[in-house]
Design a protein around this motif. Sequence first.
Motif, mmCIF file in Angstrom:
data_model
loop_
_atom_site.group_PDB
_atom_site.id
_atom_site.type_symbol
_atom_site.label_atom_id
_atom_site.label_comp_id
_atom_site.label_asym_id
_atom_site.label_seq_id
_atom_site.Cartn_x
_atom_site.Cartn_y
_atom_site.Cartn_z
ATOM 1 N N ILE A 148 -1.085 11.311 -20.494
ATOM 2 C CA ILE A 148 0.116 11.303 -19.804
ATOM 3 C C ILE A 148 -0.034 11.540 -18.485
ATOM 4 O O ILE A 148 0.508 10.843 -17.641
ATOM 5 N N ILE A 149 -1.000 12.379 -17.983
ATOM 6 C CA ILE A 149 -1.267 12.708 -16.579
ATOM 7 C C ILE A 149 -1.668 11.449 -15.975
ATOM 8 O O ILE A 149 -1.241 10.834 -14.888
ATOM 9 N N ARG A 150 -2.679 10.619 -16.711
ATOM 10 C CA ARG A 150 -3.241 9.399 -16.054
ATOM 11 C C ARG A 150 -2.180 8.399 -15.777
ATOM 12 O O ARG A 150 -2.281 7.648 -14.734
ATOM 13 N N ARG A 151 -1.167 8.283 -16.865
ATOM 14 C CA ARG A 151 0.092 7.225 -16.974
ATOM 15 C C ARG A 151 0.821 7.647 -15.560
ATOM 16 O O ARG A 151 1.316 6.825 -14.873
ATOM 17 N N GLN A 189 2.589 4.285 -14.396
ATOM 18 C CA GLN A 189 2.739 3.451 -15.544
ATOM 19 C C GLN A 189 3.719 4.233 -16.471
ATOM 20 O O GLN A 189 3.641 5.400 -16.507
ATOM 21 N N PRO A 190 4.143 3.594 -17.343
ATOM 22 C CA PRO A 190 5.088 4.232 -18.271
ATOM 23 C C PRO A 190 4.342 5.297 -19.221
ATOM 24 O O PRO A 190 3.089 4.680 -19.483
ATOM 25 N N ILE A 191 4.854 6.144 -19.673
ATOM 26 C CA ILE A 191 4.150 7.244 -20.458
ATOM 27 C C ILE A 191 3.948 6.588 -21.931
ATOM 28 O O ILE A 191 2.827 6.788 -22.341
ATOM 29 N N SER A 192 4.531 5.622 -22.426
ATOM 30 C CA SER A 192 4.216 5.104 -23.835
ATOM 31 C C SER A 192 3.368 3.787 -23.518
ATOM 32 O O SER A 192 2.903 3.345 -24.408
ATOM 33 N N ALA A 193 2.765 3.660 -22.401
ATOM 34 C CA ALA A 193 1.968 2.296 -22.222
ATOM 35 C C ALA A 193 0.555 2.536 -22.832
ATOM 36 O O ALA A 193 -0.094 3.513 -22.881
ATOM 37 N N ALA A 194 0.074 1.510 -23.480
ATOM 38 C CA ALA A 194 -1.115 1.589 -24.280
ATOM 39 C C ALA A 194 -2.176 1.375 -23.065
ATOM 40 O O ALA A 194 -2.035 0.522 -22.277
ATOM 41 N N ASP A 195 -3.557 1.913 -23.240
ATOM 42 C CA ASP A 195 -4.520 1.274 -22.520
ATOM 43 C C ASP A 195 -5.912 1.857 -23.010
ATOM 44 O O ASP A 195 -6.083 2.271 -24.103
ATOM 45 N N LYS A 196 -6.926 1.410 -22.345
ATOM 46 C CA LYS A 196 -8.251 1.678 -22.922
ATOM 47 C C LYS A 196 -9.159 2.779 -22.088
ATOM 48 O O LYS A 196 -10.069 2.414 -21.519
ATOM 49 N N SER A 197 -8.399 3.903 -21.730
ATOM 50 C CA SER A 197 -8.879 4.720 -20.819
ATOM 51 C C SER A 197 -8.829 6.234 -21.515
ATOM 52 O O SER A 197 -9.121 7.292 -20.984
ATOM 53 N N HIS A 198 -8.744 6.282 -22.811
ATOM 54 C CA HIS A 198 -8.776 7.567 -23.763
ATOM 55 C C HIS A 198 -10.297 7.880 -23.416
ATOM 56 O O HIS A 198 -11.197 7.503 -23.330
ATOM 57 N N LEU A 199 -10.298 9.256 -24.331
ATOM 58 C CA LEU A 199 -11.621 9.921 -24.347
ATOM 59 C C LEU A 199 -12.698 8.979 -24.721
ATOM 60 O O LEU A 199 -13.727 8.965 -24.182
ATOM 61 N N GLY A 207 -13.593 10.574 -15.931
ATOM 62 C CA GLY A 207 -12.848 9.725 -15.217
ATOM 63 C C GLY A 207 -11.832 9.529 -16.251
ATOM 64 O O GLY A 207 -11.357 8.580 -16.118
ATOM 65 N N LEU A 208 -11.527 10.621 -17.263
ATOM 66 C CA LEU A 208 -10.262 10.434 -17.934
ATOM 67 C C LEU A 208 -9.035 10.165 -17.432
ATOM 68 O O LEU A 208 -8.273 9.572 -18.077
ATOM 69 N N VAL A 209 -8.586 10.662 -16.275
ATOM 70 C CA VAL A 209 -7.485 10.310 -15.435
ATOM 71 C C VAL A 209 -7.779 8.940 -15.038
ATOM 72 O O VAL A 209 -6.957 7.770 -14.942
ATOM 73 N N ASN A 210 -8.488 8.920 -13.659
ATOM 74 C CA ASN A 210 -9.327 7.769 -13.187
ATOM 75 C C ASN A 210 -10.425 8.255 -12.282
ATOM 76 O O ASN A 210 -10.477 9.194 -12.123
ATOM 77 N N SER A 211 -10.936 7.502 -11.651
ATOM 78 C CA SER A 211 -12.507 7.582 -11.181
ATOM 79 C C SER A 211 -12.082 8.552 -9.780
ATOM 80 O O SER A 211 -13.165 9.085 -9.316
#
Length: 349
Positions: free
Chosen positions: A253-256, A261-271, A330-334
């Motif tokens: 959620i913090i990352r988005r 980005q929308p809270i519900s957006a899918a990404d490849k940045s999970h743990l 880098g779980l949120v971003n770098s």
Amino acid sequence: MLIGALLVSFLLSIFLTPFVGKLAFKLGATDKPNERKVHSKVMPRMGGLAIFLSFFITFLLFMNDFWEQLPLLVGALVIILIGMADDIFELRAAPKFLGQVLAALIIVLWGGLEVKFINLPFFIDTLEFGVLSIPITILWIVSIINAINLIDGLDGLAGGVSTIALVTIATMALIKGDLFVAMVALIVIGSTLGFLKYNFHPAKIFMGDTGALFLGYIIAVLSLQGFKNVTMISLIVPIIILGVPISDTFFAIIRRVVNKQPISAADKSHLHHCLINLGFTHKQTVLLIYALAACFGLAAIIFQFATMWGALILVTGLLLIIEIFVEKIGLVNSNYQPLLKMLNFKNKP
């Protein structure tokens, strides 16, 4: 009795999973590769049906108070039906969410599961939730369901992390003398371990939403039944137990938000994605997250028996370790490294 239930559910799951895999192909419940997936071939999903069936059969065999626990089973059935529908038809977010809320409403309104207060040392002795108790309980159940679902991204990951959480819940329930919570947890542990025989890397079948939603539902309900309205900060224990999926969801959620980005957006940045990007193999990533989950489980047990000051020190230490770990991988971003920058530990470019 407890060990017998564990063994029966384990063997049933081993027996049923191949049949569920064949059924998944017939129903079209398959997972096709895409840019967000780590697998490269079409895989059967809906494997969670085997976990549920072995759980349900074992429950009938070993539990005497079936009618008293009907709300738990009906809620689980609703979750299974929603998960199966999603695995077959790929439902939109709205009907999935409504199904989760319905399952939570069943166990809360019919089953009477409700967190009515928490104890807050240093502030006020007891915080009564009043009319908010039902919404808060439902929010907890739905949140944990989705947290488990979000970490279901690698072979054996959600099943293993859920098993570790359930082992912790069962251990603490036995210490407290709560045989019902311990029995249900052990039945689900056996069912999940049997399924993991086919789901651990390289997987032959995925649990799909059928399994992830069911495990999230059971863990959410058992954590409240075992630890509601107790001493200290009542919801801290289950939060620590579920530290891995809750942290991953929170920082997603913090990352988005940070990345607009929308809270519900899918990404490849999970743990698990971050660990793989750092060079860990598929299996190494899963085992590392298992180890993290086990550390959280151990911390939860220690927390339960710690003094008030010891508990606060433990929680503070956990939060600092989580934050440093999140910033390192880098779980949120770098660029998200507030604590590391403050401590002058920023990674070199």
